[in-house]
Every structure is written in C-alpha cells, then in structure tokens.
Write an enzyme that holds these catalytic residues in place. Structure first.
Site, PDB file in Angstrom:
ATOM      1  NE  ARG A 104      -4.223  -1.831   1.850  1.00  0.00           N
ATOM      2  CZ  ARG A 104      -5.290  -1.938   2.617  1.00  0.00           C
ATOM      3  NH1 ARG A 104      -5.372  -1.255   3.743  1.00  0.00           N
ATOM      4  NH2 ARG A 104      -6.295  -2.731   2.278  1.00  0.00           N
ATOM      5  CE  LYS A 156     -21.175 -12.640  10.491  1.00  0.00           C
ATOM      6  NZ  LYS A 156     -21.339 -11.579  11.505  1.00  0.00           N
ATOM      7  N   GLY A 185      -9.121  -7.278  -0.296  1.00  0.00           N
ATOM      8  CA  GLY A 185      -9.379  -8.106   0.871  1.00  0.00           C
ATOM      9  C   GLY A 185      -8.741  -9.477   0.807  1.00  0.00           C
ATOM     10  N   GLY A 215     -13.803  -3.382   0.895  1.00  0.00           N
ATOM     11  CA  GLY A 215     -15.110  -2.773   1.138  1.00  0.00           C
ATOM     12  C   GLY A 215     -15.427  -1.675   0.150  1.00  0.00           C
TER      13      GLY A 215
END
Length: 375
Positions: A35, A172, A327, A350
């Site tokens: 990053r 989920k 992710g 996200g």
C-alpha cells in the site's frame, strides 16, 4: 472527478495527500508494504513538480486516542526510504474527529496546505474527516491510484465484456446481499462459495451441520434462488471438518471429509469440494470479464485451501479481463503466487464492493464538489 493535472502548477505549493497506508504489522515491523508502494506514482508526481508533500493515513482501529500499538512510525520509516521528503502525520484515528467527521479536525488537517489529493481508495467509502472534509476547503484531486481504481471498477460495472462472471465468497450473506443484488443487474453468472453458501443450502432444505448459517437471511436467499436460480452457481460439494476439529490446528483432531450439499450434525463446511472447483473453473474460463471478491473457504488452513486455490488458478488462466476486489481474495492470489496473472487487484475490499454496488463513494462525491470543480 478532478485528477492531478487539474490542480494546475503545484510548484511551491503545500499538498496534503490522504493515502491508505493501513499496512499489516508484526512486532512493530511492516510485513507487506504494497500500500505504501502503490501511492508512489502520486507522491513522486507532486515531488517532481516542486510541491511540498504531507501524507496522512489511518492505521488499524485505535479508539479515538493515541495508542503506541498503532503508531505510524514503522510506516514513516519505510516512506522515508521510498519517497524521501514526504512528511507523514500521526495516525488520523488517534483523534475522534477523524471518524466523526468533525469540522474542527478538518480545519486542523487543512491548515497550512494549499491543495488536497485523495489517493486512499480503500478508505473512500468512509465519510471520515480526512476523506470528505478537505475538498470542502481546498482545491482537490484524485491521485493516480484512486483514479485507476475508479476507472477499472466502474468500467466493470458499466460496460463489462460478456459473459461477465462475478465470484462471491466470504462468511456472511448479510455482508454481501447488497452487492449480490447489484451484481444480478449486471453479471451473467454469479458463483457463490465460502461460508455464505450454507445459508443458501439451508434455504434449499439441505442439512448444514455446524456450518456458518444466518437464519435471518434464509428468506432473502430463497427469493434470490427463486428469481435468479439459473444464474447462481452454488457448490455441488463441500469439504467438512468433523467434531472435535479446530480451524488452523490439524493436531487438534477432527476428520476432514468431502460431502455433497448436506452435512451431518457436528460437521462444519470449510471449503468447496473438487467437483464444485471444477464446475466453477469451467464457468470462469469461458468468461470475458471476471470480478472476484471473497475466498471459497478458510484458505489460511492448508486443509481447506484447495477450493480457493483452484478458483484463483482459473481466474489467472482466464483470457478475459480479471479483477480481484481486494481483501482476502487479494491475499489468496498473493499466497498462491498468482498476483501477476490478474489484470487488476483492488487495494480496497469494502470500497470496491460499495463502488460496484452504488456506483459512487463519499470520497468521490466530495472531490466532484471541490472548490476547483464546483459549479
């Protein structure tokens, strides 16, 4: 959305750059500086044109107060090696005004600066002070990384090559329901793996043993299956861990066995099976666009990495345009040595999902209304 060139002559100007240096640390040392390196094109562009550059970032999740565990000092040291002359402020989240988008904190950040650049794609889905505040006060622009992410992801959203296959995983359904619904409007096929598949299995009437299950999402899954079942690809088999087993610890015991879509009581599904991996691979290899977000199983445990590895290999071999949505999927392709075989790996999990779902992010909207572009 304004880009660096829209800032005009930056020589002698003081520029505040919001970067995403939320790097992994172990014992106070950076384990992956990707990053930081990803921000270098923007930082170097400004430095080469005579700007004075101050970067800022969050790191981890401190609770609105200084915490030595989350100090940016390791990042500051590495940044000094990669981009000499760039200053780095202390962790933005040491101040509660960052997550609270406090105007006073925004004013403090902007003080002494002439221009603002947002290059923190991974944080641009947050309406935090350092993301949405400076463009209300300073001429602003998107950095190279942010601009590239938006170009690629909106391109996938708005005009993908077809057939377009989206691969979703993770634990989920509730975390992915919005993006699943959005993807059904633009994708031809959707592959569903990971822990989220078991709620779909429950909606189909299968027994799922001790697998992850969201009872309050069964109705939503049943509706998706009823309306779009021909486009949803669920695993035909899964790999389960028997009673007494422990994720990440093979020595704890517990049998590992392949099943169809139903598991006995006490068994937990932790990966897709070989049949599913092969079937998913066939769909992926025929695609002209692939978007992947979420692993097929607990790939960190070598007993349950085969499904994610097989999907990663298929994505790498696909001749279409391939995008990893950040992710865990990005971590997986890196672990399997396939990162160089993918066309684009997003720096924001996200944020990439929200951009695909909504078509916009708070950070992008803020840039479009900056003083140098508003009106």
């Amino acid at each position: 959305m304004p880009e660096l060139e829209d800032l005009g002559d930056v020589e002698g100007k003081s520029v505040l750059v919001r970067a995403d240096f939320n790097v992994p640390l172990k014992d106070g040392e950076i384990t992956d500086d990707l990053r930081i390196r990803a921000a270098l094109p923007t930082l170097q562009w400004l430095l080469d044109r005579g700007a004075s550059v101050t970067a800022c970032t969050h790191l981890g999740r401190p609770k609105g107060e200084p915490d030595p565990k989350y100090s940016v000092e390791p990042v500051r040291r590495r940044l000094a090696e990669l981009a000499p002359g760039v200053e780095l402020l202390e962790n933005l989240r040491f101040d509660p005004g960052e997550t609270g988008n406090d105007p006073a904190f925004v004013a403090e950040l902007c003080e002494g600066h002439d221009l603002y650049v947002n290059d923190a794609f991974g944080a641009s889905h947050r309406a935090h002070a350092s993301i949405v505040g400076p463009p209300t006060l300073l001429p602003s622009a998107a950095g190279r990384l942010l601009a590239k992410e938006v170009e690629v992801l909106l391109g996938v959203r708005e005009h993908p090559g077809r057939p377009f296959t989206a691969i979703t995983g993770g634990s989920k359904v509730s975390d992915k329901l919005g993006v699943l619904t959005a993807l059904l409007d633009i994708a031809d096929d959707i592959i569903i793996g990971g822990g989220m598949c078991f709620t779909f299995f429950g909606a189909m009437g299968h027994s799922i043993g001790s697998s992850l299950f969201e009872e309050d999402q069964v109705e939503s899954c049943a509706k998706l299956l009823d309306e779009h079942g021909d486009r949803l690809h669920l695993p035909e088999d899964v790999v389960g861990l028997g009673p007494g087993g422990k994720i990440g610890d093979p020595s704890a015991g517990g049998e590992v066995r392949n099943f169809g879509r139903s598991l006995p009581d006490g068994w937990m599904g932790l990966d897709i099976g070989p049949g599913a991996a092969a079937a998913f691979g066939d769909v992926i290899l025929e695609s002209r666009t692939v978007l992947w977000n979420g692993p097929m199983g607990v790939f960190e445990d070598r007993r349950f990495e085969a499904g994610t590895r097989a999907v990663a290999q298929a994505v790498a071999e696909c001749r279409g345009f391939t995008v990893i949505g950040g992710g865990d999927s990005a971590a997986a392709v890196a672990q399997f040595g396939l990162a160089d075989e993918v066309d684009h790996i997003s720096t924001g999990g996200g944020a990439s999902l929200e951009l695909i779902e909504q078509g916009d992010l708070p950070g992008l909207e803020a840039l479009r209304h900056a003083p140098n572009v508003a009106g």
